[in-house]
Design a protein around this motif. Sequence first.
Motif, PDB file in Angstrom:
ATOM      1  N   THR A  55       0.757  -1.185   0.123  1.00  0.00           N
ATOM      2  CA  THR A  55      -0.028  -0.186   0.046  1.00  0.00           C
ATOM      3  C   THR A  55       0.840   1.331  -0.081  1.00  0.00           C
ATOM      4  O   THR A  55       1.979   1.194   0.521  1.00  0.00           O
ATOM      5  CB  THR A  55      -0.742   0.113   1.258  1.00  0.00           C
ATOM      6  N   GLY A  75      -0.735   7.564  -3.829  1.00  0.00           N
ATOM      7  CA  GLY A  75      -0.561   7.740  -5.360  1.00  0.00           C
ATOM      8  C   GLY A  75      -0.536   9.235  -5.765  1.00  0.00           C
ATOM      9  O   GLY A  75       0.580   9.718  -6.013  1.00  0.00           O
ATOM     10  N   THR A  92       4.768   9.625 -14.658  1.00  0.00           N
ATOM     11  CA  THR A  92       3.587   9.137 -13.409  1.00  0.00           C
ATOM     12  C   THR A  92       3.081  10.384 -12.858  1.00  0.00           C
ATOM     13  O   THR A  92       3.695  11.155 -12.408  1.00  0.00           O
ATOM     14  CB  THR A  92       4.320   8.447 -12.327  1.00  0.00           C
ATOM     15  N   LEU A 130      -3.152   3.835  -2.718  1.00  0.00           N
ATOM     16  CA  LEU A 130      -3.410   2.708  -3.758  1.00  0.00           C
ATOM     17  C   LEU A 130      -2.944   1.446  -2.821  1.00  0.00           C
ATOM     18  O   LEU A 130      -2.117   1.425  -2.322  1.00  0.00           O
ATOM     19  CB  LEU A 130      -2.317   2.824  -4.798  1.00  0.00           C
ATOM     20  N   PRO A 171      -3.068  -2.956  -3.305  1.00  0.00           N
ATOM     21  CA  PRO A 171      -2.224  -3.626  -4.346  1.00  0.00           C
ATOM     22  C   PRO A 171      -3.240  -4.565  -4.980  1.00  0.00           C
ATOM     23  O   PRO A 171      -2.885  -4.945  -6.199  1.00  0.00           O
ATOM     24  CB  PRO A 171      -1.268  -4.414  -3.719  1.00  0.00           C
ATOM     25  N   GLU A 188      -4.229  -0.901  -7.558  1.00  0.00           N
ATOM     26  CA  GLU A 188      -3.436  -0.476  -8.765  1.00  0.00           C
ATOM     27  C   GLU A 188      -3.467  -1.887  -9.676  1.00  0.00           C
ATOM     28  O   GLU A 188      -3.918  -2.679  -9.237  1.00  0.00           O
ATOM     29  CB  GLU A 188      -1.702  -0.610  -8.194  1.00  0.00           C
TER      30      GLU A 188
END
Length: 285
Positions: free
Chosen positions: A17, A20, A59, A242, A244, A285
Amino acid sequence: MWPMTGSEDSPSLPPETRLGRTALSVHDLDATTEFYRTVVGLAVLDRDDESATLGVDGTPLLVLRRDADASPRGRDQAGLFHNAFLFPSRGALGAALERIREHWTLDGASDHDVSEALYLSDPEGNGVEIYRDRPPEEWPRTPDGGVAMATRPLDLDDVAAESDGGPTAPAGTSFGHVHLEVTSVPTAREFYVETLGFDVRMDAGSALFVAADGYHHHLGLNAWNGRSSPAGGRGLAWFEVLVPTEAALRAVGERLNDAGVPADERDGGIETRDPDGIRIRIRAE
């Protein structure tokens, strides 16, 4: 409401985790965009008349949205203490210090034992931290497995001497943590730890630091300035967590539902609010 259809049975957020993106509501989009481009070193990934998205190596890390009609955040309102951008090396931190000295004003700098940090404010008064981590094996630990962060003066000349001269934030830069001003640390703890599932990493009484995956902190929660009203006005619009897997996302949705916290579906994830009205977006994600 967020639909619940099975979950991972764990009270804590799972490993991997991380944070983001973060988003700010601003009055002067042009000046704020230029600050994050020139001083912090983020690249403009997308831009129109009403918003800008900035990040590193393609990103996205920061979303800016123009809201000329919104009032400034009130002195008593909860909200952002600072957004913190994690740089991958001391050389990159030194280069950021050079950019700040050339283009802006440094508000402060600290050695936290787990990290070295530079502090400044953007053109609208939003707090910004630029930092680099020490290796986790060097972090001071408490007997219960937490971290023992300190606040000591940072040798700026020493940091500048190691600058790699980079004109921008390098690949590997991320949104490392967000530090919030809350109206009640115990109430914030109940939400972020007992409901969302972050782990307590350091409890300083008037401030709490929580994280997932053994990090020193993904969230700082402080009551140092006696904020007494919910968040509002310009400033922090939302930040993103975020997880996983989709199963982990469902588990968060179930914990929010069990706690009676409203949560709506947004872009395949969840949007909710903390007890002070700060928006959090959670997605897999």
